[in-house]
Scaffold this motif. Structure first.
Motif, short mmCIF file in Angstrom:
data_model
loop_
_atom_site.label_atom_id
_atom_site.label_comp_id
_atom_site.label_asym_id
_atom_site.label_seq_id
_atom_site.Cartn_x
_atom_site.Cartn_y
_atom_site.Cartn_z
N VAL A 36 2.57 -9.32 -0.66
CA VAL A 36 1.33 -8.93 -1.35
C VAL A 36 0.27 -8.41 -0.39
CG1 VAL A 36 1.76 -10.52 -3.27
CG2 VAL A 36 0.34 -11.26 -1.35
N SER A 37 0.60 -8.34 0.88
CA SER A 37 -0.37 -7.88 1.88
C SER A 37 -0.30 -6.36 2.05
CB SER A 37 -0.09 -8.55 3.22
OG SER A 37 1.05 -7.97 3.83
N PRO A 38 -1.32 -5.77 2.64
CA PRO A 38 -1.29 -4.34 2.93
C PRO A 38 -0.14 -3.95 3.88
CG PRO A 38 -3.53 -5.16 3.10
CD PRO A 38 -2.64 -6.37 2.93
N ALA A 39 0.33 -4.89 4.69
CA ALA A 39 1.44 -4.58 5.60
C ALA A 39 2.71 -4.19 4.85
CB ALA A 39 1.72 -5.77 6.51
N ALA A 40 2.85 -4.62 3.61
CA ALA A 40 4.04 -4.32 2.81
C ALA A 40 3.80 -3.17 1.83
CB ALA A 40 4.48 -5.57 2.06
N SER A 41 2.74 -2.41 2.03
CA SER A 41 2.37 -1.38 1.06
C SER A 41 3.40 -0.25 0.95
CB SER A 41 1.01 -0.80 1.39
OG SER A 41 1.06 -0.10 2.63
N TYR A 42 4.23 -0.07 1.96
CA TYR A 42 5.21 1.01 1.93
C TYR A 42 6.59 0.53 1.48
CZ TYR A 42 6.79 5.68 3.26
OH TYR A 42 7.27 6.96 3.23
N THR A 44 9.22 -0.44 -1.21
CA THR A 44 9.49 -0.26 -2.64
C THR A 44 10.96 -0.50 -2.91
OG1 THR A 44 9.96 2.09 -2.37
CG2 THR A 44 7.69 1.50 -2.91
#
Length: 56
Positions: A36-42, A44
């Motif tokens: 849920v962090s920005p580090a996992a934004s990519y 999918t």
């Protein structure tokens, strides 16, 4: 089933997997926090197995 397979199965059941220990709730929480962090934004369409190697 051979005796080696029986021993391996017993170790997996007793200790929670190949790493031979039961997980700590904080370890599962860390995986969720990462997702849920920005580090996992990519990331999918991926599966993050947090199971101590039980599917290895």
């Amino acid at each position: 089933m051979t005796s080696v397979a029986i021993v391996d199965r017993t170790v997996h059941q007793k200790y929670g997997g190949p790493i031979q220990r039961v997980s700590d709730p904080a370890e599962a929480a860390a995986a969720v926090a990462f997702l849920v962090s920005p580090a996992a934004s990519y990331i999918t369409g991926a599966v993050l197995d947090s199971n101590g190697g039980n599917t290895a």
